[in-house]
Design a protein around this motif. Structure first.
Motif, mmCIF file in Angstrom:
data_model
loop_
_atom_site.group_PDB
_atom_site.id
_atom_site.type_symbol
_atom_site.label_atom_id
_atom_site.label_comp_id
_atom_site.label_asym_id
_atom_site.label_seq_id
_atom_site.Cartn_x
_atom_site.Cartn_y
_atom_site.Cartn_z
ATOM 1 N N LEU A 345 9.966 -0.273 -1.068
ATOM 2 C CA LEU A 345 10.011 -1.713 -0.848
ATOM 3 C C LEU A 345 10.587 -2.432 -2.066
ATOM 4 C CD1 LEU A 345 6.559 -2.570 0.812
ATOM 5 C CD2 LEU A 345 8.781 -2.520 1.918
ATOM 6 N N ASP A 346 11.459 -3.372 -1.796
ATOM 7 C CA ASP A 346 11.871 -4.341 -2.807
ATOM 8 C C ASP A 346 10.995 -5.575 -2.587
ATOM 9 O OD1 ASP A 346 12.997 -6.183 -4.476
ATOM 10 O OD2 ASP A 346 15.060 -5.834 -3.850
ATOM 11 N N VAL A 347 9.888 -5.629 -3.327
ATOM 12 C CA VAL A 347 8.859 -6.632 -3.044
ATOM 13 C C VAL A 347 9.418 -8.043 -3.144
ATOM 14 C CG1 VAL A 347 6.637 -7.548 -3.787
ATOM 15 C CG2 VAL A 347 7.032 -5.079 -3.776
ATOM 16 N N ALA A 348 10.188 -8.340 -4.187
ATOM 17 C CA ALA A 348 10.712 -9.692 -4.368
ATOM 18 C C ALA A 348 11.577 -10.120 -3.198
ATOM 19 C CB ALA A 348 11.499 -9.765 -5.677
ATOM 20 N N GLN A 349 12.271 -9.196 -2.580
ATOM 21 C CA GLN A 349 13.119 -9.526 -1.432
ATOM 22 C C GLN A 349 12.311 -9.623 -0.155
ATOM 23 O OE1 GLN A 349 16.294 -6.735 -0.829
ATOM 24 N NE2 GLN A 349 17.229 -7.886 0.849
ATOM 25 N N VAL A 350 11.339 -8.723 0.007
ATOM 26 C CA VAL A 350 10.568 -8.678 1.252
ATOM 27 C C VAL A 350 9.674 -9.903 1.396
ATOM 28 C CG1 VAL A 350 8.756 -7.415 2.475
ATOM 29 C CG2 VAL A 350 10.655 -6.179 1.427
ATOM 30 N N ILE A 351 9.162 -10.453 0.285
ATOM 31 C CA ILE A 351 8.240 -11.594 0.356
ATOM 32 C C ILE A 351 8.861 -12.756 1.123
ATOM 33 C CG2 ILE A 351 7.166 -13.417 -1.033
ATOM 34 C CD1 ILE A 351 6.358 -11.370 -3.030
ATOM 35 N N SER A 352 10.122 -12.983 0.934
ATOM 36 C CA SER A 352 10.779 -14.106 1.606
ATOM 37 C C SER A 352 11.226 -13.760 3.018
ATOM 38 C CB SER A 352 11.979 -14.574 0.784
ATOM 39 O OG SER A 352 12.913 -13.524 0.629
ATOM 40 N N GLN A 353 11.064 -12.498 3.430
ATOM 41 C CA GLN A 353 11.485 -12.069 4.762
ATOM 42 C C GLN A 353 10.322 -11.843 5.712
ATOM 43 O OE1 GLN A 353 13.744 -8.516 3.945
ATOM 44 N NE2 GLN A 353 15.534 -9.639 3.153
ATOM 45 N N LEU A 354 9.100 -11.975 5.226
ATOM 46 C CA LEU A 354 7.930 -11.715 6.059
ATOM 47 C C LEU A 354 7.827 -12.745 7.181
ATOM 48 C CD1 LEU A 354 5.289 -10.926 3.273
ATOM 49 C CD2 LEU A 354 6.331 -9.277 4.845
ATOM 50 N N GLY A 355 7.443 -12.278 8.365
ATOM 51 C CA GLY A 355 7.216 -13.185 9.478
ATOM 52 C C GLY A 355 5.768 -13.645 9.519
ATOM 53 N N VAL A 356 5.479 -14.564 10.434
ATOM 54 C CA VAL A 356 4.102 -15.030 10.607
ATOM 55 C C VAL A 356 3.245 -13.868 11.093
ATOM 56 C CG1 VAL A 356 2.604 -16.615 11.856
ATOM 57 C CG2 VAL A 356 4.876 -17.361 11.120
ATOM 58 N N GLY A 357 2.114 -13.666 10.434
ATOM 59 C CA GLY A 357 1.247 -12.554 10.795
ATOM 60 C C GLY A 357 1.566 -11.273 10.068
ATOM 61 N N GLU A 358 2.536 -11.311 9.144
ATOM 62 C CA GLU A 358 2.845 -10.166 8.302
ATOM 63 C C GLU A 358 2.463 -10.493 6.861
ATOM 64 O OE1 GLU A 358 6.480 -7.452 9.490
ATOM 65 O OE2 GLU A 358 7.115 -9.552 9.358
ATOM 66 N N ALA A 359 2.189 -9.453 6.082
ATOM 67 C CA ALA A 359 1.828 -9.663 4.689
ATOM 68 C C ALA A 359 2.070 -8.386 3.901
ATOM 69 C CB ALA A 359 0.366 -10.087 4.560
ATOM 70 N N LEU A 360 2.214 -8.562 2.601
ATOM 71 C CA LEU A 360 2.194 -7.433 1.671
ATOM 72 C C LEU A 360 0.767 -7.250 1.209
ATOM 73 C CD1 LEU A 360 5.397 -8.258 -0.425
ATOM 74 C CD2 LEU A 360 5.145 -6.467 1.301
ATOM 75 N N VAL A 361 0.231 -6.046 1.395
ATOM 76 C CA VAL A 361 -1.190 -5.804 1.145
ATOM 77 C C VAL A 361 -1.347 -4.641 0.188
ATOM 78 C CG1 VAL A 361 -3.428 -5.302 2.190
ATOM 79 C CG2 VAL A 361 -1.749 -6.649 3.453
ATOM 80 N N SER A 362 -2.280 -4.822 -0.747
ATOM 81 C CA SER A 362 -2.687 -3.737 -1.639
ATOM 82 C C SER A 362 -4.180 -3.854 -1.858
ATOM 83 C CB SER A 362 -1.936 -3.815 -2.974
ATOM 84 O OG SER A 362 -2.404 -2.825 -3.869
ATOM 85 N N THR A 363 -4.928 -2.791 -1.573
ATOM 86 C CA THR A 363 -6.372 -2.783 -1.754
ATOM 87 C C THR A 363 -6.773 -1.593 -2.625
ATOM 88 O OG1 THR A 363 -6.719 -1.474 0.263
ATOM 89 C CG2 THR A 363 -6.743 -3.880 0.492
ATOM 90 N N LEU A 364 -8.000 -1.659 -3.104
ATOM 91 C CA LEU A 364 -8.516 -0.565 -3.918
ATOM 92 C C LEU A 364 -8.943 0.585 -3.019
ATOM 93 C CD1 LEU A 364 -10.687 -2.565 -6.497
ATOM 94 C CD2 LEU A 364 -8.350 -1.737 -6.767
ATOM 95 N N GLN A 365 -8.537 1.770 -3.388
ATOM 96 C CA GLN A 365 -8.880 2.959 -2.621
ATOM 97 C C GLN A 365 -9.825 3.840 -3.447
ATOM 98 O OE1 GLN A 365 -7.847 3.221 0.698
ATOM 99 N NE2 GLN A 365 -7.233 1.117 0.233
ATOM 100 N N ASP A 366 -9.859 5.119 -3.182
ATOM 101 C CA ASP A 366 -10.795 6.022 -3.849
ATOM 102 C C ASP A 366 -10.686 5.900 -5.366
ATOM 103 O OD1 ASP A 366 -11.701 6.952 -1.422
ATOM 104 O OD2 ASP A 366 -10.282 8.613 -1.335
ATOM 105 N N LYS A 367 -11.871 5.889 -5.995
ATOM 106 C CA LYS A 367 -12.011 5.764 -7.447
ATOM 107 C C LYS A 367 -11.492 4.431 -7.974
ATOM 108 C CE LYS A 367 -11.719 10.762 -8.205
ATOM 109 N NZ LYS A 367 -11.041 11.876 -8.927
ATOM 110 N N GLY A 368 -11.373 3.450 -7.091
ATOM 111 C CA GLY A 368 -10.966 2.122 -7.520
ATOM 112 C C GLY A 368 -9.510 1.993 -7.890
ATOM 113 N N VAL A 369 -8.674 2.880 -7.436
ATOM 114 C CA VAL A 369 -7.243 2.842 -7.754
ATOM 115 C C VAL A 369 -6.526 2.010 -6.696
ATOM 116 C CG1 VAL A 369 -5.154 4.203 -8.080
ATOM 117 C CG2 VAL A 369 -7.366 5.089 -8.868
#
Length: 505
Positions: A345-369
């Motif tokens: 992903l090119d995050v800076a480019q994708v942010i402006s291309q997201l549609g309604v109901g879409e998002a860039l998501v990052s959550t903590l997984q195992d061991k808090g990473v």
């Protein structure tokens, strides 16, 4: 349940319950779907038995109380995101309102708010804030309770009356400064602030309830009017966070949070905030995690939150940003730099291309990473996506478990009553003023005789105090005649007759 399904990217994107207290950020431009993400998170926490507190700025968060309606679009999104066992249902909800109109009154006392936050609510300058500090200190020293605005107003009046004595012990106090604070109190009272301070004050335990089925109760604060007073809005929510921090015990990392706090329009918390207040917020956010409380900020731009606090946000949902202005371009760059990179992903480019109901998501997984950022199709909530009617709100409020506790105001003995008694006792103890003395009577004179009884004929002849009588009028007329030539002749004739002069015929 030990996880919340947020949506679907290349893989299902989930928020793990044990990292729900590591805080989060939901950002994006207006109309990109931030509210839907908040609803998904709120009902997900509620379903796993975690109480939720959230602010309803636009009125659509109240839809959590009602079941949604499954239409073709909803069914398509359910199939795309892979939700298992999807069913339309509402969550257990308690409505709150600082003004007591759209929910149960949510009150605090003046003492619990404290001078620092109250000075921000009243928009006082440094000198006025110092005098307010003195008023609080004096109340503590004299054992006076500051519960509502009447108590604070009475305390400020006492400070103004005793300014000389107070200035020598606590610091310089001028009546002009006290008067300025009183005017700010009048403004707050005119805007409905008298409903915010008083008793029964909110007990934190009532925000941390579950229903009989084990679901966490979602406490929704109606803020459509409160948001029009940004300082009051942010100060009250900061007070609530501080109360949670100061009163909840240390619990470390739990299997799931004890409470999740959603703070909408988060930029208002930091706009025009002094450095000491920002430092306090940073301290609370950093340490409240160990109390089992997760804080989720919601705002349009990720840099609305200071970097020191943004760095504490382990779970991130970034909706679309439109890079039309230099401010937008900076926000896009900030958002892209704070995600864990994804080579696909090119995050800076994708942010402006997201549609309604879409998002860039990052959550903590195992061991808090934190997981690499993922372009995600957000799940549909099970509740209604929109506002509710006044009848539906009244029905929810009618079956609330805390209505009988907070809907009736209590006014107990406090500073206003105590200072009023002091003033009455002081007035009673003061010596009585001497009676007025009668004017002295001149020597050799008798006191005035009592006024004669009223007689109409006597008044006509001799007159009254306001009008002359006939006799007095005739006497004055005769006196004027004496000065004339005719008068002198008559007078001479009379005198000649008396003295034996000759008489003419």
């Amino acid at each position: 349940m030990d996880q919340i399904l947020i949506g679907k990217g290349e893989h299902p994107v989930q928020l793990l319950a044990r990292y729900g207290n590591r805080h989060g950020m939901v950002a994006g431009a207006t109309g990109t779907g931030k509210t839907i993400s908040l609803l998904v998170l709120a009902e997900g926490f509620s379903r796993m038995g975690v109480p939720v507190f959230m602010v309803d700025v636009k009125g659509d968060a109240a839809g959590l109380a009602q079941a949604g309606v499954a239409n073709d679009r909803i069914r398509e999104r359910v199939a795309q995101t892979g939700i298992e066992g999807y069913a339309c249902e509402g969550s257990p909800v308690v409505f709150w309102d600082l003004y007591g109109k759209l929910g149960h009154p949510m009150r605090t006392t003046v003492s619990e708010m404290g001078p620092s936050l109250l000075a921000r609510v009243l928009e006082l300058n440094d000198i006025q804030s110092g005098v307010l500090e003195i008023a609080f200190k004096l109340a503590d020293d004299q054992g006076l309770l500051l519960l509502d605005l009447d108590d604070l107003r009475a305390m400020l009046g006492f400070v103004a009356e005793s300014s000389k004595e107070i200035s020598t012990r606590y610091g310089l106090v001028s009546p002009q400064t006290v008067a300025a604070i009183q005017r700010s109190l009048l403004t707050l009272e005119r805007e409905g602030g008298e409903n915010i301070f008083g008793e029964p004050a909110l007990e934190l335990a009532d925000l941390m309830r579950t229903d009989l089925g084990g679901k966490g109760i979602v406490s929704i604060l109606a803020a459509d009017q409160l948001i029009l007073k940004p300082h009051l809005y942010s100060s009250f929510l900061l007070w609530l966070l501080s109360e949670l921090f100061e009163n909840l015990p240390e619990v470390g990392d739990l299997d799931k949070p004890k409470l999740v706090f959603f703070f909408d329009e988060a930029h208002l918390l930091f706009d025009d905030a002094p450095p000491a207040l920002k430092q306090r917020v940073e301290q609370v956010v950093r340490l409240i995690r160990s109390k089992g409380v997760g804080v989720y900020f919601c705002s349009q731009f990720p840099d609305d939150v200071p970097n020191e606090i943004l760095g504490q946000m382990g779970n991130r949902i970034q909706h679309a940003l439109r890079a039309f202005t230099p401010r937008d371009q900076k926000a896009v760059k900030t958002a892209a730099e704070t995600f864990v990179p994804n080579p696909k992903l090119d995050v800076a480019q994708v942010i402006s291309q997201l549609g309604v109901g879409e998002a860039l998501v990052s959550t903590l997984q195992d061991k808090g990473v934190p997981m690499p950022v993922e372009r995600t199709l957000i799940c549909p909530p099970r509740c209604r996506m929109g506002a509710i009617t006044s009848e539906e709100r009244a029905a929810v409020r009618g079956r609330s478990p805390v209505g009988a506790k907070y809907d009736t105001t209590v006014n107990r003995d406090s500073a206003y009553e105590a200072l009023s008694r002091r003033a009455e006792q002081k007035a009673q103890a003061a010596p009585a003023p001497p009676a007025p003395r009668a004017p002295p009577v001149a020597a050799g004179r008798q006191s005035a005789a009592p006024a004669p009884a009223h007689n109409p004929l006597s008044d006509l002849l001799w007159g009254t105090g306001r009008r002359q009588g006939m006799a007095e009028a005739m006497a004055k007329s005769a006196a004027r005649t004496v000065g004339s030539q005719l008068g002198r002749q008559i007078l001479r004739g009379v005198l000649g007759g008396i003295l034996g002069g000759s008489r003419r015929y």
